[in-house]
Design a protein around this motif. Sequence first.
Motif, PDB file in Angstrom:
ATOM      1  N   MET A 125      -0.394  36.240 -76.206  1.00  0.00           N
ATOM      2  CA  MET A 125      -1.213  35.141 -76.666  1.00  0.00           C
ATOM      3  C   MET A 125      -0.507  34.453 -77.833  1.00  0.00           C
ATOM      4  O   MET A 125      -0.030  35.092 -78.751  1.00  0.00           O
ATOM      5  CB  MET A 125      -2.582  35.676 -77.106  1.00  0.00           C
ATOM      6  N   THR A 126      -0.430  33.123 -77.784  1.00  0.00           N
ATOM      7  CA  THR A 126       0.189  32.371 -78.864  1.00  0.00           C
ATOM      8  C   THR A 126      -0.874  31.944 -79.863  1.00  0.00           C
ATOM      9  O   THR A 126      -2.034  31.745 -79.509  1.00  0.00           O
ATOM     10  CB  THR A 126       0.910  31.121 -78.327  1.00  0.00           C
ATOM     11  N   THR A 127      -0.458  31.817 -81.088  1.00  0.00           N
ATOM     12  CA  THR A 127      -1.372  31.424 -82.144  1.00  0.00           C
ATOM     13  C   THR A 127      -1.184  29.948 -82.449  1.00  0.00           C
ATOM     14  O   THR A 127      -0.062  29.491 -82.612  1.00  0.00           O
ATOM     15  CB  THR A 127      -1.103  32.228 -83.429  1.00  0.00           C
ATOM     16  N   ALA A 128      -2.274  29.221 -82.524  1.00  0.00           N
ATOM     17  CA  ALA A 128      -2.215  27.803 -82.850  1.00  0.00           C
ATOM     18  C   ALA A 128      -1.891  27.640 -84.332  1.00  0.00           C
ATOM     19  O   ALA A 128      -2.269  28.478 -85.149  1.00  0.00           O
ATOM     20  CB  ALA A 128      -3.555  27.145 -82.538  1.00  0.00           C
ATOM     21  N   PRO A 129      -1.187  26.574 -84.688  1.00  0.00           N
ATOM     22  CA  PRO A 129      -0.910  26.341 -86.107  1.00  0.00           C
ATOM     23  C   PRO A 129      -2.214  26.091 -86.857  1.00  0.00           C
ATOM     24  O   PRO A 129      -3.193  25.626 -86.264  1.00  0.00           O
ATOM     25  CB  PRO A 129      -0.018  25.100 -86.105  1.00  0.00           C
ATOM     26  N   PRO A 130      -2.250  26.402 -88.142  1.00  0.00           N
ATOM     27  CA  PRO A 130      -3.491  26.215 -88.903  1.00  0.00           C
ATOM     28  C   PRO A 130      -3.885  24.747 -88.991  1.00  0.00           C
ATOM     29  O   PRO A 130      -3.028  23.872 -89.069  1.00  0.00           O
ATOM     30  CB  PRO A 130      -3.152  26.772 -90.286  1.00  0.00           C
ATOM     31  N   GLN A 131      -5.169  24.489 -88.938  1.00  0.00           N
ATOM     32  CA  GLN A 131      -5.690  23.131 -89.088  1.00  0.00           C
ATOM     33  C   GLN A 131      -6.134  22.867 -90.520  1.00  0.00           C
ATOM     34  O   GLN A 131      -6.328  21.722 -90.893  1.00  0.00           O
ATOM     35  CB  GLN A 131      -6.863  22.916 -88.126  1.00  0.00           C
ATOM     36  N   ALA A 132      -6.301  23.930 -91.290  1.00  0.00           N
ATOM     37  CA  ALA A 132      -6.699  23.810 -92.693  1.00  0.00           C
ATOM     38  C   ALA A 132      -5.818  24.737 -93.517  1.00  0.00           C
ATOM     39  O   ALA A 132      -5.564  25.873 -93.125  1.00  0.00           O
ATOM     40  CB  ALA A 132      -8.166  24.165 -92.868  1.00  0.00           C
ATOM     41  N   LEU A 133      -5.355  24.233 -94.634  1.00  0.00           N
ATOM     42  CA  LEU A 133      -4.443  24.968 -95.495  1.00  0.00           C
ATOM     43  C   LEU A 133      -5.135  25.428 -96.765  1.00  0.00           C
ATOM     44  O   LEU A 133      -6.061  24.773 -97.257  1.00  0.00           O
ATOM     45  CB  LEU A 133      -3.250  24.076 -95.874  1.00  0.00           C
TER      46      LEU A 133
END
Length: 62
Positions: free
Chosen positions: A1-9
């Motif tokens: 499973m790949t992890t999506a990049p963060p949408q909030a930092l």
Amino acid sequence: MTTAPPQALTVPEVMTALRISRFKVYDLIRSRDLPSFTIGRARRISVDALAAYIRTRTEDED
């Protein structure tokens, strides 16, 4: 499973991305130059808000 990049930092992630101090990040948030939101007591900055801030600052320099 790949992890999506963060949408909030987090603030430390923004500090690293811009190579500025914690104080300066909060200063940008207080002045509303960098929009943010909270989840409980945690402050977050959307990736889009950071990109818009960088784009605006780059355009202002031209």
